[in-house]
Write a protein that holds these residues in place. Structure first.
Motif, short mmCIF file in Angstrom:
data_model
loop_
_atom_site.label_atom_id
_atom_site.label_comp_id
_atom_site.label_asym_id
_atom_site.label_seq_id
_atom_site.Cartn_x
_atom_site.Cartn_y
_atom_site.Cartn_z
N ASP A 140 -8.47 -7.16 -4.38
CA ASP A 140 -7.81 -7.35 -5.67
C ASP A 140 -6.93 -6.17 -6.08
N PRO A 141 -7.30 -4.90 -5.84
CA PRO A 141 -6.40 -3.81 -6.23
C PRO A 141 -5.02 -3.90 -5.57
N TYR A 142 -4.97 -4.40 -4.34
CA TYR A 142 -3.68 -4.56 -3.68
C TYR A 142 -2.86 -5.65 -4.36
N VAL A 143 -3.52 -6.76 -4.69
CA VAL A 143 -2.80 -7.91 -5.24
C VAL A 143 -2.34 -7.62 -6.67
N VAL A 144 -3.20 -7.01 -7.47
CA VAL A 144 -2.80 -6.73 -8.86
C VAL A 144 -1.67 -5.71 -8.89
N THR A 145 -1.62 -4.80 -7.93
CA THR A 145 -0.52 -3.85 -7.86
C THR A 145 0.77 -4.56 -7.47
N ALA A 146 0.69 -5.41 -6.44
CA ALA A 146 1.87 -6.17 -6.03
C ALA A 146 2.35 -7.10 -7.13
N ASP A 147 1.41 -7.57 -7.96
CA ASP A 147 1.78 -8.51 -9.02
C ASP A 147 2.65 -7.89 -10.09
N HIS A 148 2.70 -6.55 -10.14
CA HIS A 148 3.60 -5.90 -11.09
C HIS A 148 5.05 -6.30 -10.83
N ALA A 149 5.38 -6.65 -9.60
CA ALA A 149 6.75 -7.04 -9.28
C ALA A 149 7.16 -8.31 -10.01
N LEU A 150 6.19 -9.15 -10.37
CA LEU A 150 6.46 -10.39 -11.10
C LEU A 150 6.20 -10.26 -12.59
N GLY A 151 5.86 -9.08 -13.04
CA GLY A 151 5.62 -8.89 -14.47
C GLY A 151 4.23 -9.22 -14.92
N ASP A 152 3.24 -9.24 -14.01
CA ASP A 152 1.84 -9.49 -14.36
C ASP A 152 1.67 -10.77 -15.17
N PRO A 181 10.12 -3.26 -9.20
CA PRO A 181 10.01 -4.68 -9.53
C PRO A 181 11.37 -5.38 -9.60
N TRP A 182 12.42 -4.65 -9.97
CA TRP A 182 13.76 -5.24 -10.07
C TRP A 182 14.24 -5.72 -8.70
N LEU A 183 13.68 -5.16 -7.63
CA LEU A 183 14.06 -5.57 -6.27
C LEU A 183 13.08 -6.59 -5.70
N PHE A 184 11.78 -6.27 -5.76
CA PHE A 184 10.79 -7.11 -5.09
C PHE A 184 10.47 -8.39 -5.87
N GLY A 185 10.55 -8.35 -7.20
CA GLY A 185 10.31 -9.58 -7.97
C GLY A 185 11.29 -10.68 -7.60
#
Length: 428
Positions: free
Chosen positions: A150-162, A381-385
């Motif tokens: 979960d720590p990996y996924v919640v960090t990656a989720d910042h790219a979509l604005g949580d 996030p402006w790139l990966f989202g």
């Protein structure tokens, strides 16, 4: 021959799950469903949905007899449970009738009639057993994966604005109305799939054969393959890893009020009860296939499919069961499986092969990115989202274009328009 091979393979898979569940001291799908012949069922609507799928091969008179028998048996069970003070669950009658159809096919039918009745009963049982098999898969994930990502996924989720935190606060602010509606949609997704499947299979009794491709096939295959990804990428979801539902195992109790503070992502230990069933979101995958197949129905079905899709995605985020990146992976996963099932049914060609390869590649890229690039995704996030949404949209667009070609190839040729009398074309 193909149906027989599929039946043997499915039975072997269920037996393997039964032994696996027994190894952890729990009943497997076969034992659970056998108990439901007598004891209170877990889901009456699901059992009646299985009966409805079975009845697509019956005549209208036979359907009335089957429905009447199921209701009559359920009334008897309810009277006995009422007399002894037990919980008044229903659904035993539906299961008895489906099993009765299997016995009838084996003892009183021959040839094509036997095969058709067995296919109908098998489809109904698969819907029910698939649900039970999913429960067993979830037990295996919780027992064999002591740590979660979960720590990996919640960090990656910042790219979509949580999005889970955002939608979670909206659902909390509009509860209990939104909670009841979304809970109903989320819990009865198999029933909705059965209704769309019934619409697609409504002519089976008249034509004495099943269509080459329908929703129930994809629905079951998604449920079969999805848990294998859970074993590779175990995730429990924000409401457990970062919310009150996780109890003492939660890394923090902040969902959905504030975002957790995470340094370098690392696997965290979790209990042996909570299923690791987030990556990808199978509810999103099922809702996606429901949306795809409902587009081929009536206007009401198209609107209902769209509503169920939006409500399911809202529920998965708003209840804290999934992160936003889970949903992106779920859409790609669903369309890839759907493309493969259509290709197997309607014939493989270059466009179908490229679509499956495209979806598989994108899905693998998503999982690798979530696991090995979460900090980079959160920092930019402006790139990966937009990139995540672009990857998903590319698969969606590829699927739409390919299905248009499939429909044009399989559409029946139009009859030549009759010429009015006296206007016949002159011979060349």
């Amino acid at each position: 021959m193909l149906w027989a091979a599929a039946g043997v393979t499915t039975l072997a898979f269920l037996i393997a799950l039964e032994f696996a569940a027994r190894g952890y001291g729990e009943p497997g799908p076969i034992a659970i469903e056998t108990r439901e012949l007598i004891f209170a069922p877990h889901s009456g609507p699901l059992l009646y949905a299985g009966l409805a799928l079975t009845m697509v091969v019956l005549t209208w008179r036979q359907r009335l007899v089957a429905a009447g028998a199921a209701i009559g048996i359920d009334v008897l069970f309810l009277l006995v449970r009422w007399a002894v003070g037990a919980d008044l669950h229903f659904g035993n009658g539906a299961l008895w009738v489906v099993v009765g159809c299997v016995v009838l096919a084996l003892t009183r039918r021959t040839g094509a009639e036997r095969a058709l009745l067995l296919k109908g009963a098998g489809l109904g049982l698969l819907l029910v057993m698939g649900h039970r098999a999913g429960d067993t898969w979830l037990l295996i994930t919780s027992q064999t994966r002591p740590t979660v990502l979960d720590p990996y996924v919640v960090t990656a989720d910042h790219a979509l604005g949580d999005p889970s935190w955002l939608v979670g606060r909206i659902v909390e602010a509009t509860d209990p109305v939104s909670g009841h509606v979304l809970g109903l949609v989320y819990g009865q997704l198999p029933l909705a799939a059965a209704l769309v499947g019934l619409y697609q299979l409504r002519h089976v009794a008249d034509r004495r054969r099943f269509p080459a491709h329908h929703l129930v096939r994809t629905f079951l295959v998604i449920g079969l393959l999805g848990p294998a990804i859970y074993m590779i990428f175990p995730v429990v979801g924000p409401v457990y890893a970062y919310g009150a539902e996780g109890g003492a195992w939660a890394a923090a109790d902040v969902w959905p009020d504030s975002l957790p503070v995470i340094g370098a992502p690392h696997p965290i230990p979790f209990d042996e009860i909570t299923p690791r069933n987030c990556m990808p979101s199978l509810h999103t995958a099922w809702a996606t296939t429901l949306l795809v197949h409902s587009r081929e129905g009536s206007r009401f079905m198209r609107y209902a499919g769209l509503f169920w899709f939006v409500a399911t995605l809202t529920a998965t985020l708003g209840f804290g069961y999934h992160y936003g990146v889970d949903l992106v992976a779920g859409v790609v996963f669903a369309l890839t499986i759907e493309a493969g099932m259509r290709g197997a049914a309607l014939g493989w060609d270059r466009s179908c092969t490229w679509l499956v390869a495209h979806g598989t590649t994108v899905f693998a890229v998503l999982l690798v990115s979530y696991r090995y690039l979460p900090q980079q995704m959160a920092a930019h996030p402006w790139l990966f989202g937009p990139l995540l949404l672009l990857l998903m949209s590319g698969v969606v667009l590829h699927y739409v274009r390919t299905t248009k070609r499939w429909r044009s190839r399989t559409a029946p040729a139009r009859e030549p328009r009759a010429q009015p009398a006296g206007l016949e074309p002159e011979p060349a």
